[in-house]
Scaffold this active site. Structure first.
Site, PDB file in Angstrom:
ATOM      1  N   ASP A   1       7.684 -52.869 -56.140  1.00  0.00           N
ATOM      2  CA  ASP A   1       7.880 -54.325 -56.084  1.00  0.00           C
ATOM      3  C   ASP A   1       6.743 -55.067 -56.787  1.00  0.00           C
ATOM      4  O   ASP A   1       6.853 -56.261 -57.043  1.00  0.00           O
ATOM      5  CB  ASP A   1       7.986 -54.768 -54.614  1.00  0.00           C
ATOM      6  CG  ASP A   1       8.635 -56.138 -54.482  1.00  0.00           C
ATOM      7  OD1 ASP A   1       9.173 -56.645 -55.496  1.00  0.00           O
ATOM      8  OD2 ASP A   1       8.601 -56.703 -53.375  1.00  0.00           O
TER       9      ASP A   1
ATOM     10  N   LYS B   1       6.363 -63.766 -67.669  1.00  0.00           N
ATOM     11  CA  LYS B   1       7.131 -62.745 -66.945  1.00  0.00           C
ATOM     12  C   LYS B   1       8.608 -63.123 -66.944  1.00  0.00           C
ATOM     13  O   LYS B   1       8.998 -64.152 -66.387  1.00  0.00           O
ATOM     14  CB  LYS B   1       6.602 -62.631 -65.508  1.00  0.00           C
ATOM     15  CG  LYS B   1       7.432 -61.736 -64.584  1.00  0.00           C
ATOM     16  CD  LYS B   1       6.806 -61.653 -63.177  1.00  0.00           C
ATOM     17  CE  LYS B   1       7.716 -60.899 -62.192  1.00  0.00           C
ATOM     18  NZ  LYS B   1       7.170 -60.858 -60.821  1.00  0.00           N
TER      19      LYS B   1
ATOM     20  N   ARG C   1       3.343 -57.293 -62.867  1.00  0.00           N
ATOM     21  CA  ARG C   1       2.083 -56.958 -63.543  1.00  0.00           C
ATOM     22  C   ARG C   1       2.278 -55.794 -64.506  1.00  0.00           C
ATOM     23  O   ARG C   1       1.559 -55.668 -65.488  1.00  0.00           O
ATOM     24  CB  ARG C   1       0.994 -56.678 -62.491  1.00  0.00           C
ATOM     25  CG  ARG C   1       1.259 -55.512 -61.602  1.00  0.00           C
ATOM     26  CD  ARG C   1       0.433 -55.539 -60.308  1.00  0.00           C
ATOM     27  NE  ARG C   1       0.886 -56.570 -59.382  1.00  0.00           N
ATOM     28  CZ  ARG C   1       0.287 -56.870 -58.238  1.00  0.00           C
ATOM     29  NH1 ARG C   1      -0.798 -56.205 -57.865  1.00  0.00           N
ATOM     30  NH2 ARG C   1       0.756 -57.814 -57.454  1.00  0.00           N
TER      31      ARG C   1
ATOM     32  N   ASP D   1      14.561 -59.653 -59.166  1.00  0.00           N
ATOM     33  CA  ASP D   1      13.613 -58.722 -58.548  1.00  0.00           C
ATOM     34  C   ASP D   1      14.098 -58.310 -57.162  1.00  0.00           C
ATOM     35  O   ASP D   1      13.898 -59.034 -56.181  1.00  0.00           O
ATOM     36  CB  ASP D   1      12.229 -59.385 -58.456  1.00  0.00           C
ATOM     37  CG  ASP D   1      11.177 -58.440 -57.907  1.00  0.00           C
ATOM     38  OD1 ASP D   1      11.469 -57.234 -57.773  1.00  0.00           O
ATOM     39  OD2 ASP D   1      10.050 -58.919 -57.625  1.00  0.00           O
TER      40      ASP D   1
ATOM     41  N   LYS E   1      12.991 -55.163 -51.256  1.00  0.00           N
ATOM     42  CA  LYS E   1      12.646 -56.363 -50.501  1.00  0.00           C
ATOM     43  C   LYS E   1      13.611 -56.543 -49.326  1.00  0.00           C
ATOM     44  O   LYS E   1      14.747 -56.054 -49.388  1.00  0.00           O
ATOM     45  CB  LYS E   1      12.785 -57.599 -51.409  1.00  0.00           C
ATOM     46  CG  LYS E   1      11.701 -57.748 -52.440  1.00  0.00           C
ATOM     47  CD  LYS E   1      11.901 -59.039 -53.244  1.00  0.00           C
ATOM     48  CE  LYS E   1      10.859 -59.195 -54.320  1.00  0.00           C
ATOM     49  NZ  LYS E   1       9.486 -59.377 -53.818  1.00  0.00           N
TER      50      LYS E   1
ATOM     51  N   GLU F   1       6.068 -55.179 -59.806  1.00  0.00           N
ATOM     52  CA  GLU F   1       6.576 -54.830 -61.138  1.00  0.00           C
ATOM     53  C   GLU F   1       6.178 -55.828 -62.212  1.00  0.00           C
ATOM     54  O   GLU F   1       6.093 -55.488 -63.387  1.00  0.00           O
ATOM     55  CB  GLU F   1       8.118 -54.720 -61.088  1.00  0.00           C
ATOM     56  CG  GLU F   1       8.900 -56.041 -61.220  1.00  0.00           C
ATOM     57  CD  GLU F   1       8.585 -57.072 -60.141  1.00  0.00           C
ATOM     58  OE1 GLU F   1       8.196 -56.659 -59.038  1.00  0.00           O
ATOM     59  OE2 GLU F   1       8.724 -58.286 -60.393  1.00  0.00           O
TER      60      GLU F   1
HETATM   61  N1  BES Z   1       8.349 -61.562 -57.714  1.00  0.00           N
HETATM   62  C1  BES Z   1       7.486 -61.161 -56.675  1.00  0.00           C
HETATM   63  C2  BES Z   1       6.552 -62.269 -56.214  1.00  0.00           C
HETATM   64  C3  BES Z   1       7.199 -63.476 -55.581  1.00  0.00           C
HETATM   65  C4  BES Z   1       7.270 -63.589 -54.214  1.00  0.00           C
HETATM   66  C5  BES Z   1       7.655 -64.498 -56.359  1.00  0.00           C
HETATM   67  C6  BES Z   1       7.827 -64.732 -53.649  1.00  0.00           C
HETATM   68  C7  BES Z   1       8.209 -65.627 -55.789  1.00  0.00           C
HETATM   69  C8  BES Z   1       8.291 -65.748 -54.434  1.00  0.00           C
HETATM   70  C9  BES Z   1       6.623 -59.981 -57.131  1.00  0.00           C
HETATM   71  O1  BES Z   1       7.228 -59.131 -58.040  1.00  0.00           O
HETATM   72  C10 BES Z   1       6.332 -59.177 -55.923  1.00  0.00           C
HETATM   73  O2  BES Z   1       7.247 -58.648 -55.354  1.00  0.00           O
HETATM   74  N2  BES Z   1       5.063 -59.072 -55.566  1.00  0.00           N
HETATM   75  C11 BES Z   1       4.663 -58.323 -54.431  1.00  0.00           C
HETATM   76  C12 BES Z   1       3.411 -57.543 -54.782  1.00  0.00           C
HETATM   77  C13 BES Z   1       2.979 -56.566 -53.726  1.00  0.00           C
HETATM   78  C14 BES Z   1       4.011 -55.479 -53.556  1.00  0.00           C
HETATM   79  C15 BES Z   1       1.650 -55.980 -54.123  1.00  0.00           C
HETATM   80  C16 BES Z   1       4.378 -59.295 -53.296  1.00  0.00           C
HETATM   81  O3  BES Z   1       3.798 -60.358 -53.543  1.00  0.00           O
HETATM   82  O4  BES Z   1       4.787 -59.015 -52.169  1.00  0.00           O
HETATM   83 ZN    ZN Z   2       8.675 -59.992 -59.259  1.00  0.00          ZN
HETATM   84 MG    MG Z   3       8.378 -57.652 -57.088  1.00  0.00          MG
END
Ligand code: BES
Ligand code: ZN
Ligand code: MG
Length: 492
Positions: A341, A259, A345, A264, A271, A343
């Site tokens: 968010d 990835k 996947r 992000d 966020k 994104e």
């Molecule tokens: N990049 C984030 C995951 C992340 C969180 C990486 C903290 C490093 C530290 C990912 O893109 C994300 O935002 N995931 C969401 C998914 C949810 C919306 C289903 C998450 O984990 O909150």
């Molecule tokens: Zn992310």
């Molecule tokens: Mg994200």
């Protein structure tokens, strides 16, 4: 960057080397090697005196500096002899180099620090020295004012070390440092174009083929998920392919997918502001891939490896994709976006489909800072893994034991796969609300991996960034975790 530029095997003994710092070890049972005994004599039994007054115990991590003539000696505690293993050696290498940097030594001589001639230990020592020397100081403009002016160790000599293992350890250490640099640079430096440039440089060095697809090209090719995420940003997104054929072209390649989300923000499902800066490290999956490919370029092993990196920012804006949108991935499957968010996947869906279609992978590994949930489950200690093939999962666990990069397996049961089914499209990009978030990520990705291809997904959201500090890592910094594990799997 690493602050050490060379690690070599030395046949020169401690009293004929020109190195400024000479490092030797002591176990908890207070035994030393022949080298240690000789140095003790040279220092008028300073070590024996230290032991007698209770100042030297041989505990792991203990260190004592001695001075004699023009040389400095560092006695380093190795702990319990029975439990002394490759990871302790790696940590010891890290401790030693941090002291050498603090002491502003420009060259170091070090004994192998164990009594049995185990090649894994030699490699681990070289890795520990290089990784422990890492500092990220690229953005200080006036380092003279700083207390710890960056210095460079010209080289470390490992006494009586195996040259091959030292070169492998050095190459893997340097590659971990490359991955750390990519993660530590801010989002306005590590852009998709920067990742593409890095891939091209690695390709040049390693005789690899590098192909970069831009927004227009990958959209035209049918990568609707990557194109969807990239709609909100003006920073040019890329789909990066790196092919290394070191063996017979007919041999199935190992395929690596990372990835490369260079920032992000969450997109329209934005966020919270706190710690949003850390989302510059959302490209650490791609850093694992580039770190591994860099080591292959250095060592040129006889194997075939193909790497794919989907790379973009995730931003909000007039053109940005929205919750409720439906995207079509490269394999034709439709995806209902319920949270912009989630994104990572989405962009991985296209890369996994692409690799599954165009190569006949021996197996696929993907690496991603995919879910906050994995941080809740495992903290910064272990990487979450899950996959479709138990023998491949075992191979991952075995390498994890060898390299000290902890992994923990989550189940990918069909009940979880049901949770990512959408009411109006093939899949949706979230699972059940506030449940099993890390597994939902894996269950979603599974839908884009070709049938019968062994595959393991690594969720490195917790381990890619340092929480607790190991002797060979730095605080609040990218770790380069999992690069060494993959190299171990590839037997590089
Ligand atoms: N990049 C984030 C995951 C992340 C969180 C990486 C903290 C490093 C530290 C990912 O893109 C994300 O935002 N995931 C969401 C998914 C949810 C919306 C289903 C998450 O984990 O909150
Ligand atoms: Zn992310
Ligand atoms: Mg994200």
């Amino acid at each position: 960057m690493a602050n050490i530029n060379k690690v070599i095997s030395s046949t020169k003994s401690w009293n004929s080397t020109s190195c400024e710092l000479i490092i030797f070890g002591i176990y908890q049972d207070l035994s030393m090697t022949k080298v240690g005994d000789e140095i003790n004599e040279h220092l008028n039994k300073a070590v024996t005196k230290g032991i007698n007054c209770g100042g030297i115990k041989g505990n792991e991590g203990e260190n004592h500096l001695f001075f004699s003539d023009t040389k400095r000696f560092l006695l380093i505690g190795l702990g319990d002899k029975e439990n002394y293993d490759a990871e302790t050696t790696r940590k010891t290498g890290g401790r030693c180099v941090k002291i050498a940097l603090k002491e502003k030594c420009t060259s170091v001589w070090i004994e192998i620090l164990h009594n049995n001639n185990n090649e894994d230990f030699t490699r681990a020592l070289a890795e520990g020295l290089v990784m422990g020397s890492y500092q990220f100081r690229d953005y200080f403009t006036d380092s003279e004012k700083s207390n710890d002016i960056p210095i460079f160790i010209e080289h470390a000599e490992i006494f009586n070390g195996d040259e091959t293992e030292i070169s492998r350890g050095f190459a893997s250490g340097i590659s971990v440092c490359l991955a750390r640099d990519l993660g530590n640079h801010p989002g306005n430096v590590t852009t998709p174009s920067y990742l593409a440039e890095t891939a091209q440089n690695i390709a040049k060095k390693g005789g690899m083929t590098c192909t970069i697809f831009d927004r227009e090209q990958f959209t035209e090719m049918g990568m609707g998920a990557l194109a969807g995420v990239a709609r909100g940003t003006d920073e040019p997104p890329k789909f990066i392919l790196l092919e290394y054929f070191g063996s017979d072209k007919n041999e199935k390649p190992v395929c690596l997918v990372g990835k490369g989300l260079t920032f992000d923000s969450g997109g329209i499902s934005i966020k919270p502001a706190g710690k949003m800066d850390e989302m510059k490290y959302d490209m650490c999956g791609s850093a694992v891939v580039l770190g591994v490919m860099n080591a292959l370029a250095e060592l040129k092993p006889e194997i075939n490896v193909v790497a794919a990196i989907p790379s973009t920012e995730n931003m909000s804006g007039a053109k940005a994709y929205k919750p409720g949108d439906i995207l079509t991935a490269y394999n034709g499957k439709t995806i209902e976006v319920l949270n912009t968010d989630a994104e990572g996947r989405l962009i991985l869906a296209d890369a996994l489909s692409y690799i599954s279609k165009h190569y006949e992978p021996k197996y696929i590994l993907d690496f991603a800072t995919l879910t906050g949930a994995v941080l809740i489950a495992l903290g910064h200690i272990a990487t979450g893994i899950m996959g479709t093939d138990q023998s491949l999962v075992s191979k991952v666990k075995n390498s994890s034991d060898n390299t000290g990069e902890k992994v923990w397996e989550f189940p990918l049961w069909k009940e979880y796969c049901e949770q990512v089914k959408s009411k109006i499209a093939d899949v949706k990009n979230v699972g059940a609300a506030r449940q099993a978030g890390t597994i939902a990520g894996g269950a979603f990705l599974k839908a884009f991996v070709g049938k019968d291809i062994p595959w393991v997904h690594f969720d490195i959201a917790g381990t890619a960034w340092g929480g607790d500090v190991k002797p060979y890592t730095q605080k609040n910094s990218a770790t380069g975790a999992i690069v060494r594990l993959v190299l171990d799997m590839l037997k590089v």
